[in-house]
Design a protein around this motif. Structure first.
Motif, PDB file in Angstrom:
ATOM      1  N   MET A 148       0.833  -1.203   0.000  1.00 53.59           N
ATOM      2  CA  MET A 148       0.000   0.000   0.000  1.00 53.59           C
ATOM      3  C   MET A 148       0.864   1.248   0.000  1.00 53.59           C
ATOM      4  N   GLU A 149       1.938   1.237   0.779  1.00 54.77           N
ATOM      5  CA  GLU A 149       2.817   2.402   0.818  1.00 54.77           C
ATOM      6  C   GLU A 149       3.556   2.581  -0.509  1.00 54.77           C
ATOM      7  N   ALA A 150       4.058   1.500  -1.070  1.00 50.38           N
ATOM      8  CA  ALA A 150       4.804   1.595  -2.324  1.00 50.38           C
ATOM      9  C   ALA A 150       3.926   2.120  -3.458  1.00 50.38           C
ATOM     10  N   LEU A 151       2.628   1.829  -3.391  1.00 45.20           N
ATOM     11  CA  LEU A 151       1.703   2.248  -4.446  1.00 45.20           C
ATOM     12  C   LEU A 151       0.924   3.505  -4.090  1.00 45.20           C
ATOM     13  N   GLY A 152       1.210   4.098  -2.925  1.00 44.39           N
ATOM     14  CA  GLY A 152       0.461   5.289  -2.519  1.00 44.39           C
ATOM     15  C   GLY A 152      -1.010   4.993  -2.315  1.00 44.39           C
ATOM     16  N   GLY A 153      -1.306   3.925  -1.593  1.00 40.84           N
ATOM     17  CA  GLY A 153      -2.687   3.510  -1.375  1.00 40.84           C
ATOM     18  C   GLY A 153      -3.483   4.505  -0.550  1.00 40.84           C
ATOM     19  N   ILE A 154      -4.791   4.332  -0.573  1.00 43.33           N
ATOM     20  CA  ILE A 154      -5.727   5.249   0.099  1.00 43.33           C
ATOM     21  C   ILE A 154      -6.213   4.590   1.384  1.00 43.33           C
ATOM     22  N   PRO A 155      -5.884   5.145   2.539  1.00 42.48           N
ATOM     23  CA  PRO A 155      -6.213   4.490   3.810  1.00 42.48           C
ATOM     24  C   PRO A 155      -7.680   4.564   4.198  1.00 42.48           C
ATOM     25  N   HIS A 166       3.672   8.431   5.833  1.00 44.43           N
ATOM     26  CA  HIS A 166       3.433   9.553   4.925  1.00 44.43           C
ATOM     27  C   HIS A 166       3.417   9.080   3.468  1.00 44.43           C
ATOM     28  N   CYS A 167       3.396   7.772   3.290  1.00 47.43           N
ATOM     29  CA  CYS A 167       3.435   7.209   1.934  1.00 47.43           C
ATOM     30  C   CYS A 167       2.046   7.054   1.318  1.00 47.43           C
ATOM     31  N   LEU A 168       1.004   7.208   2.119  1.00 50.74           N
ATOM     32  CA  LEU A 168      -0.352   6.999   1.654  1.00 50.74           C
ATOM     33  C   LEU A 168      -0.909   8.285   1.044  1.00 50.74           C
ATOM     34  N   THR A 169      -2.033   8.172   0.343  1.00 52.69           N
ATOM     35  CA  THR A 169      -2.583   9.324  -0.375  1.00 52.69           C
ATOM     36  C   THR A 169      -4.056   9.509  -0.057  1.00 52.69           C
ATOM     37  N   ARG A 170      -4.565  10.691  -0.395  1.00 50.71           N
ATOM     38  CA  ARG A 170      -5.988  10.991  -0.229  1.00 50.71           C
ATOM     39  C   ARG A 170      -6.740  10.649  -1.511  1.00 50.71           C
ATOM     40  N   PRO A 171      -8.063  10.390  -1.420  1.00 55.47           N
ATOM     41  CA  PRO A 171      -8.841  10.142  -2.630  1.00 55.47           C
ATOM     42  C   PRO A 171      -8.711  11.302  -3.616  1.00 55.47           C
ATOM     43  N   GLY A 172      -8.389  11.003  -4.856  1.00 52.99           N
ATOM     44  CA  GLY A 172      -8.231  12.020  -5.880  1.00 52.99           C
ATOM     45  C   GLY A 172      -6.810  12.507  -6.043  1.00 52.99           C
ATOM     46  N   GLU A 173      -5.945  12.248  -5.068  1.00 51.49           N
ATOM     47  CA  GLU A 173      -4.557  12.707  -5.167  1.00 51.49           C
ATOM     48  C   GLU A 173      -3.818  11.940  -6.260  1.00 51.49           C
ATOM     49  N   ARG A 231      -5.541   8.657  -7.372  1.00 50.24           N
ATOM     50  CA  ARG A 231      -6.706   7.985  -7.938  1.00 50.24           C
ATOM     51  C   ARG A 231      -7.855   8.160  -6.956  1.00 50.24           C
ATOM     52  N   VAL A 232      -9.071   7.969  -7.419  1.00 53.49           N
ATOM     53  CA  VAL A 232     -10.233   8.152  -6.540  1.00 53.49           C
ATOM     54  C   VAL A 232     -10.402   6.944  -5.630  1.00 53.49           C
ATOM     55  N   GLN A 233     -10.207   5.770  -6.177  1.00 52.38           N
ATOM     56  CA  GLN A 233     -10.318   4.531  -5.404  1.00 52.38           C
ATOM     57  C   GLN A 233      -9.183   3.601  -5.801  1.00 52.38           C
ATOM     58  N   ASP A 234      -8.737   2.792  -4.840  1.00 49.93           N
ATOM     59  CA  ASP A 234      -7.750   1.764  -5.148  1.00 49.93           C
ATOM     60  C   ASP A 234      -8.435   0.544  -5.765  1.00 49.93           C
TER      61      ASP A 234
END
Length: 504
Positions: free
Chosen positions: A229-236, A267-274, A276-279
């Motif tokens: 999830m971190e490597a791909l910038g997943g959405i928590p 700090h590797c995760l992202t917000r929706p829309g940053e 992608r909207v959904q993983d």
């Protein structure tokens, strides 16, 4: 603690004690209460033989020969013939750990005092266990009802001075080792051969080993997927407790909570829309998929723990009621279904893991360099690791086909429904080996994906990353991948990953 014996009474053996005996050579001993119970049931057998009562396996033949009455003068020969004739297994020998597990489980089942066996006979089996004399037991040949007859017969051969054993790493004739160690072969009395081999202890030993492996893999899968999830910038957001409380599935709730703890401070995760909207589901549905497998594990663990203290031979002797009853406790269906269920559940852990590895390696999905190498074209990077994961996942799909849906009648149709539980259990171990290596591949690729980020990782993913980097360097130039996969698999199998990434 390891020098103090595990007291076998047929009621209270725990999985932790089983592990201590199997892996750490903790000695075992019959509890005084067990000896008393066994002596009472033995008197019931002796009385039946003296009276000439017609009782299956005591004064009759076995299986289809249950209608053949045997003279009491031939009772010892009957029991010895049973062991020798049933020791016809084939295939590679079972591991020493599985054999030790079988020995302690059989002794514990007999300690309940329902089997009519003498304490001295069970102590002869315990003596071999405590002395590190392990019967050589072929892995194939059990139908899983009338128990694990062929494997258990091989386990008992050394008690009567026959068969082969493994002792201090050497395979040799049982009689040779018995003579070296000063142990005399025993003579089996009425009912004792049947009591020793009519049971589910091969299935149970394999399943006990498998649930411990599965527990470790389930926790490891959470840790590794958190790194992905971190490597791909997943959405928590997909881990938010409100989502999982709304559904209420326990395994899902547990996995989501574990993932949040692992990723705390990341700090590797992202917000929706940053980004992608959904993983994709392989990220967004980790709690649902891992959680369902965790629930399956919990169900199977409960069945296996019950079987550790189960009486699974036939007939059984109930001294308080003065009854000898024939039944079918040897039937392996509870373990067969459980092993198949856990095999399916764990195969799914590999299925979703392989999809995450593909996502890490595919530049159209990851936003990372193709196959995680900066020198694409000249170098292939981790391209073929995904091939290996896909092959293992495909193999698991065949292995996950339930063995318990099959039944082939045996003993001239007297035993007309069998569980195939031993096959289910052995397949389960192969599935778990494959799952371990699929997870190892995801761990390697997730760590490589994180080489392209300088952001702060989570509370549980930092130590997981440091552990793999202690043993496997980042990929700069192409190198053989097999040593890396096996190194990562060993770190998973040994429990080092789970220990390193433990979070509260």
């Amino acid at each position: 603690m390891m020098d103090s014996p595990v007291w076998l009474d047929g009621h209270s053996l725990t999985l932790e004690e089983w592990e201590q005996v199997v892996f750490h050579r903790r000695p075992v001993q019959l509890a005084p209460t067990a000896i008393t119970a066994m002596e009472r049931s033995r008197r019931l057998v002796d009385g039946a033989v003296a009276r000439g009562d017609v009782i299956y396996g005591i004064t009759t033949g076995f299986g289809k020969f249950s209608d053949t009455v045997i003279d009491r003068e031939q009772s010892e020969e009957l029991q010895h013939n049973l062991i020798k004739s049933h020791a016809c297994g084939v295939g590679e020998p079972l591991s020493e750990e599985i054999v030790r597990g079988m020995m302690v489980l059989r002794a514990n089942a007999l300690a309940r005092g329902y089997s009519g066996i003498r304490p001295s006979t069970v102590n002869a089996l315990i003596l071999l266990l405590n002395d590190g004399i392990h019967p050589v037991i072929p892995s194939q040949g059990s139908l899983g009802a009338s128990g694990d007859l062929a494997p258990l017969a091989h386990m008992i051969l050394p008690l009567i001075g026959e068969g082969e054993v493994s002792y201090r790493g050497q395979r040799m004739g049982a009689r040779t080792v018995l003579d070296q160690r000063g142990h005399a072969p025993i003579t089996l009395a009425a009912k004792e051969g049947l009591a020793l081999i009519n049971g589910t202890q091969m299935m149970a030993s394999i399943c006990a080993l498998a649930i411990r492996k599965a527990e470790n893999l389930l926790i490891s899968a959470d840790i590794i997927s958190a790194m992905t999830m971190e490597a791909l910038g997943g959405i928590p957001d997909a881990l938010h407790p409100l989502l999982h409380q709304a559904r209420g599935q326990m395994g899902q709730l547990q996995v989501a909570a574990h993932m949040r703890a692992l990723l705390h401070g990341s700090h590797c995760l992202t917000r929706p829309g940053e980004k992608r909207v959904q993983d994709a589901y392989s990220l967004r549905c980790i709690p649902q998929v891992h959680g369902a497998s965790r629930d399956a594990y919990e169900h199977v663990e409960a069945i296996v723990i019950r079987e550790l203290n189960a009486v699974t031979d036939n007939p059984l002797l109930f001294t308080d009621e003065n009854l000898i009853l024939s039944g079918g406790n040897f039937h392996g269906q509870p373990l067969a279904l459980a092993a198949d269920y856990l095999g399916i559940a764990m195969a799914e852990i590999a299925n979703i893991s392989e999809r995450r590895s593909e996502r890490l390696l595919n530049p159209q999905l990851s936003g990372l360099p193709p196959f995680l190498t900066q020198k694409g074209g000249l170098h292939s990077g981790y391209m073929i690791l995904q091939y290996v994961a896909a092959a293992l996942v495909s193999e698991n799909k065949g292995l996950a086909h339930p063995a318990s849906v099959d039944s082939i009648p045996s003993s001239a149709n007297q035993e007309d429904h069998v569980s195939m539980g031993s096959i289910a259990a052995r397949k389960l171990l192969r599935i778990l080996d494959n799952v371990t290596r699929v997870l190892a591949i995801e761990w390697i690729t997730a760590a490589q994906g994180l080489e392209f980020s300088d952001r702060q990782m989570g509370a549980g993913t930092v130590p997981a990353y440091r552990l793999i980097r202690k043993h496997i360097p980042p990929l700069v130039n192409d190198r053989p991948g097999q040593p890396d996969i096996e190194q990562a698999a060993q770190l998973i199998e040994s429990g080092q990953l789970v220990k390193a990434a433990a979070v509260s």
